[in-house]
Design a protein around this motif. Structure first.
Motif, PDB file in Angstrom:
ATOM      1  N   ALA A  55       0.850  -1.204   0.000  1.00 51.16           N
ATOM      2  CA  ALA A  55       0.000   0.000   0.000  1.00 51.16           C
ATOM      3  C   ALA A  55       0.875   1.238   0.000  1.00 51.16           C
ATOM      4  O   ALA A  55       1.932   1.261   0.639  1.00 51.16           O
ATOM      5  CB  ALA A  55      -0.907   0.004   1.226  1.00 51.16           C
ATOM      6  N   TYR A  80      -7.877  -0.013  -5.326  1.00 55.94           N
ATOM      7  CA  TYR A  80      -7.462  -1.403  -5.085  1.00 55.94           C
ATOM      8  C   TYR A  80      -7.201  -2.042  -6.434  1.00 55.94           C
ATOM      9  O   TYR A  80      -8.020  -1.923  -7.345  1.00 55.94           O
ATOM     10  CB  TYR A  80      -8.607  -2.121  -4.355  1.00 55.94           C
ATOM     11  CG  TYR A  80      -8.551  -3.627  -4.343  1.00 55.94           C
ATOM     12  CD1 TYR A  80      -8.127  -4.324  -3.214  1.00 55.94           C
ATOM     13  CD2 TYR A  80      -8.955  -4.372  -5.452  1.00 55.94           C
ATOM     14  CE1 TYR A  80      -8.110  -5.705  -3.193  1.00 55.94           C
ATOM     15  CE2 TYR A  80      -8.923  -5.758  -5.439  1.00 55.94           C
ATOM     16  CZ  TYR A  80      -8.500  -6.421  -4.312  1.00 55.94           C
ATOM     17  OH  TYR A  80      -8.478  -7.792  -4.293  1.00 55.94           O
ATOM     18  N   SER A  99     -12.974  -4.699  -8.481  1.00 57.15           N
ATOM     19  CA  SER A  99     -11.969  -3.784  -7.912  1.00 57.15           C
ATOM     20  C   SER A  99     -12.559  -2.391  -7.721  1.00 57.15           C
ATOM     21  O   SER A  99     -12.183  -1.679  -6.787  1.00 57.15           O
ATOM     22  CB  SER A  99     -10.710  -3.743  -8.769  1.00 57.15           C
ATOM     23  OG  SER A  99     -10.983  -3.199 -10.018  1.00 57.15           O
ATOM     24  N   SER A 103     -12.578  -0.560  -4.157  1.00 55.71           N
ATOM     25  CA  SER A 103     -11.987   0.790  -4.038  1.00 55.71           C
ATOM     26  C   SER A 103     -13.000   1.738  -3.399  1.00 55.71           C
ATOM     27  O   SER A 103     -12.651   2.565  -2.558  1.00 55.71           O
ATOM     28  CB  SER A 103     -11.595   1.321  -5.416  1.00 55.71           C
ATOM     29  OG  SER A 103     -10.656   0.460  -6.012  1.00 55.71           O
ATOM     30  N   MET A 128      -3.572   0.399  -3.291  1.00 57.83           N
ATOM     31  CA  MET A 128      -3.337  -0.950  -2.769  1.00 57.83           C
ATOM     32  C   MET A 128      -3.082  -1.886  -3.946  1.00 57.83           C
ATOM     33  O   MET A 128      -3.921  -1.982  -4.842  1.00 57.83           O
ATOM     34  CB  MET A 128      -4.566  -1.444  -1.997  1.00 57.83           C
ATOM     35  CG  MET A 128      -4.776  -0.754  -0.675  1.00 57.83           C
ATOM     36  SD  MET A 128      -6.511  -0.718  -0.243  1.00 57.83           S
ATOM     37  CE  MET A 128      -7.116   0.525  -1.345  1.00 57.83           C
ATOM     38  N   ARG A 138      -9.258  -7.729   0.317  1.00 58.27           N
ATOM     39  CA  ARG A 138      -9.775  -6.378   0.605  1.00 58.27           C
ATOM     40  C   ARG A 138      -9.417  -6.000   2.042  1.00 58.27           C
ATOM     41  O   ARG A 138      -9.098  -4.866   2.335  1.00 58.27           O
ATOM     42  CB  ARG A 138     -11.281  -6.286   0.342  1.00 58.27           C
ATOM     43  CG  ARG A 138     -12.166  -6.987   1.339  1.00 58.27           C
ATOM     44  CD  ARG A 138     -13.590  -7.117   0.858  1.00 58.27           C
ATOM     45  NE  ARG A 138     -13.678  -7.954  -0.332  1.00 58.27           N
ATOM     46  CZ  ARG A 138     -14.636  -7.881  -1.228  1.00 58.27           C
ATOM     47  NH1 ARG A 138     -15.611  -7.019  -1.073  1.00 58.27           N
ATOM     48  NH2 ARG A 138     -14.644  -8.680  -2.275  1.00 58.27           N
ATOM     49  N   GLY A 141      -5.663  -5.415   2.188  1.00 59.04           N
ATOM     50  CA  GLY A 141      -5.401  -4.124   1.536  1.00 59.04           C
ATOM     51  C   GLY A 141      -5.740  -2.972   2.462  1.00 59.04           C
ATOM     52  O   GLY A 141      -4.950  -2.035   2.619  1.00 59.04           O
TER      53      GLY A 141
END
Ligand code: ADP
Length: 280
Positions: A55, A80, A99, A103, A128, A138, A141
């Motif tokens: 990240a 992400y 994604s 995000s 991420m 997730r 991340g």
């Protein structure tokens, strides 16, 4: 939640042990490192079971395009992304529905934890990159991004941990791995603010009874505390001072900064070698 049939039993005969040897409420091994990238304002790297996530954070900085600026507060833009080589079959590069959804929810979670009112018209960009995926990315991340935000010095209410529990072969288990995610019956990712217990993210995929959901949330709550300790430890480690004493390396925690008031008083105070008139 693929609903796929596993080749082997995911919960062993004793009903208390999982195929990978973990107890029902046990996390996978997790390691967190803060400040791993030189160019970013803040960064972190997380290995969580077989997951590997990087990240990076930039900002608060000027918003482009400018029409996205909010005159009252900063915007938090999380992105992400899964690398093409992060999964077994090559993943098509670029954003997809999944994604974009991840995000969005992570942007929303961080918007409620960062002190956005302090930085009007700016953006905090959070990236991420999933390098290797094995379910729960997730959460990995978000966990990494939270450490990266703290590493960047972005003022926040707390450092946020996230974890996903779920249901496998009718048993609720903590922190699903890939097999459990693919062949399981439900998946409940949560991000929890440690200080208040507030939920910043709560999703559910699959079917659970009320009691099962409560148990999954309880597993997440307990695991989040462990993850949060690792996050804080990673930051402490980055900012600790390494000194060489008697040829031995010793690590000290960062020095507490004296409050500004005390510094100002100290500056005004007379120097010891020059006592005020009439003084002792
Ligand atoms: P999370 O990673 O947060 O659990 P999902 O439940 O959507 O998110 O995905 C579970 C796992 O499925 C991922 O961690 C990854 O291992 C795998 N996966 C997700 N998307 C893809 C894809 N496009 N191709 C191959 N595997 C994928």
């Amino acid at each position: 939640m693929g609903g796929t049939q596993s080749e082997h039993k995911l919960i062993l005969e004793d009903g208390r042990t999982r195929y990978d040897g973990r107890a029902l409420d046990e996390l996978r091994p997790v390691s967190i490192q803060a400040g791993v990238l030189r160019r970013a304002d803040g960064s972190a790297y997380v290995e969580w079971g077989q997951n590997k996530v990087l990240a990076a954070v930039y900002g608060p900085r000027e918003v482009h395009p400018r029409h996205l600026q909010n005159p009252a507060r900063a915007i938090v833009q999380a992105r992400y992304n899964m690398a093409s080589f992060s999964v077994g079959e090559r993943k098509r590069p670029g954003p997809d529905r999944r994604s974009q959804e991840i995000s969005k929810i992570i942007s929303e979670a961080f918007t409620s934890v960062v002190f956005v009112e302090q930085f009007p018209r700016t953006t905090v960009d959070v990236y991420m990159e999933v390098l290797q995926a094995d379910a729960g990315t997730r959460c990995a991340g978000l966990t990494a991004a939270s450490v990266a935000l703290a590493d960047a010095g972005v003022p926040m209410r707390d450092i946020v941990p996230a974890v996903a529990s779920g249901k496998v072969e009718d048993v609720v288990v903590c922190d699903l791995n890939k097999d459990e995610d693919t062949c399981g019956q439900a998946d409940v990712p949560c991000a929890i603010l440690p200080r208040t217990g507030e939920f910043l993210l709560l999703q559910m995929d699959g079917h659970l009874t009320y009691d099962e959901l409560m148990r999954a949330i309880e597993y997440n709550r307990r695991a989040a505390k462990v993850i949060n300790e690792l996050q804080k430890e990673a930051l402490r480690k980055k900012y600790s001072i390494v000194t060489l004493q008697n040829n031995e390396i010793t690590e000290q925690p960062p020095q507490e900064q004296p409050p500004q008031e005390q510094l100002e008083k100290a500056a005004d105070a007379p120097v010891a070698s020059n006592p005020p008139e009439g003084g002792a």
